[in-house]
Design an enzyme around this catalytic site. Sequence first.
Site, PDB file in Angstrom:
ATOM      1  CB  CYS A  22     -62.875  84.154-113.200  1.00 53.09           C
ATOM      2  SG  CYS A  22     -63.971  85.491-112.664  1.00 53.09           S
TER       3      CYS A  22
ATOM      4  CB  THR B 188     -60.341 103.735 -91.784  1.00 51.86           C
ATOM      5  OG1 THR B 188     -60.994 103.374 -90.564  1.00 51.86           O
ATOM      6  CG2 THR B 188     -59.828 105.161 -91.686  1.00 51.86           C
ATOM      7  CE1 TYR B 189     -66.276 104.627 -95.861  1.00 52.25           C
ATOM      8  CE2 TYR B 189     -65.508 102.374 -95.519  1.00 52.25           C
ATOM      9  CZ  TYR B 189     -65.866 103.402 -96.371  1.00 52.25           C
ATOM     10  OH  TYR B 189     -65.825 103.212 -97.733  1.00 52.25           O
ATOM     11  CG  ASN B 190     -61.839 106.211 -87.727  1.00 50.03           C
ATOM     12  OD1 ASN B 190     -61.224 105.910 -88.749  1.00 50.03           O
ATOM     13  ND2 ASN B 190     -61.335 107.018 -86.810  1.00 50.03           N
ATOM     14  CB  THR B 191     -67.447 101.892 -88.138  1.00 54.26           C
ATOM     15  OG1 THR B 191     -67.310 101.525 -89.521  1.00 54.26           O
ATOM     16  CG2 THR B 191     -67.875 103.345 -88.043  1.00 54.26           C
TER      17      THR B 191
ATOM     18  CB  THR C  13     -59.862  99.718 -88.506  1.00 55.40           C
ATOM     19  OG1 THR C  13     -59.720 100.680 -89.563  1.00 55.40           O
ATOM     20  CG2 THR C  13     -61.221  99.884 -87.838  1.00 55.40           C
TER      21      THR C  13
ATOM     22  CD  GLU D 153     -67.927  96.701 -90.686  1.00 51.26           C
ATOM     23  OE1 GLU D 153     -67.434  97.505 -89.880  1.00 51.26           O
ATOM     24  OE2 GLU D 153     -68.712  95.804 -90.335  1.00 51.26           O
TER      25      GLU D 153
END
Length: 457
Positions: A104, A351-354, A363, A428
């Site tokens: 790296c 989480t963004y619940n999407t 999720t 995401e």
Amino acid sequence: METSKHPQPPRAGSREMGSRGHRRCPFRRGTSNGIPQEGGESSLHQLLGTFVSAGRVDHVTMVMGLHPQYLSSFWKYLLLRMDGPLPYHKRHYIAIMAAARHRCSYLVGLHMGEFLQVGGNPAWLQGLHCAPQKLRNLNEINKLLAHRPWLITKEHIEALLKPGEDSWSLAELVQALVLLTHYHSLASFVFGCGIKPEEDQDVENSCWAPSPHSDSSPASDDTTGGSGGTDAMRELEVLMERMKLLQENQLEEEGVTQEEMATRFELEKTESLLVPSSDILDPSLQSNIRCFLEDPEFGYKDFTRRGEQAPPTFRAQDYTWEDHGYSLINRLYPDVGQLLDEKFQVVYNLTYNTIAMHCGVDTSMLRRAIWNYVHCVFGIRYDDYDYGEVNQLLERNLKIYIKTVACYPEKTTKQIYTQFWRHFKHSEKVHINLLLLEARMQAALLYALRAVTRYMT
């Protein structure tokens, strides 16, 4: 994140845990029911705060800034590294050694500069052969932690602690182990997101661009022609349907027997051997990396292959972060255990619940499958987890990506980044890389700390 000092675990029968009772979590029992808001002012404030404290905003921070709740815990952890028995210049040198294992150049170059800024001897940067023997003695455990942590034994710990001019104290060694696992995992994040060097401060060019069908763009807008957009939409709908069915089954079923769950883990571990890695790897090494590497050909080897003697599966409940690793680190490297635990909690519960263009989605099952699959490829098994969920929820392209980023990140390509979850947003996919970073770090730490515990007892 608002985290209670004495949080309660999810109640029995809740969707977060299903009908099998309380699942073992990979951190101490802290959870959050809050739903963070992605991006926005809080993300901007994090970036500004970082700029003030560091004098610049590096591309790692820019990309993590897509998830400000995680960035906050990440920076608290980095800032506390100022405490500890190792002097600053040795910490940066250990970071160089760790990042070099995965070739790296981004992190190697960054910490070469930091090493000099804190007064490190420039001669050491000519290569490992110019560093003190004490640091060079870390080479073997650095190599194993980066590629095959299951091979670490108490004898490796004993060799480093053996009395002598170049011996390590236990506190120093634990700090070094945390640093090594951190930078191995951060290299995974750098390669997984395609983070580029900071030649400028152009946010748009800090990492790989989103997938062709991401950011909720309609499939009909597919400018590449063909059925790519339609296929991506179908993959998304299949995932949504499988999550719904699994959640319904968890509420209705009495559960799966321990024997069946053990069989499913072994099946998943065996099938992971069939997940190919990219063969694209530049055989030439940059000079600023080659000089910090010994045995450069040593790399990840599948945990078990047919016809070979396999080390025993690491049963998570036999040596847990919650009951063993956390207390050992906090005893020898005060307060760092708490900050590590917070990082694990934040990313595991983030989480963004999407999902893509869908809102109001639980999720938790998907996040757990990703975390446990990373641990699976490193040989760690949770007795209370049904590994059949991994096969249901993680498509083949996603498994290829996860295994590559977690096990040989230097082989990560933009192609395998764009081939999975083609309708998901870029943020995401960054979220997945945060899960990979922390799951990989915890897996390696568990192997290392278990060896330390066995040495001490």
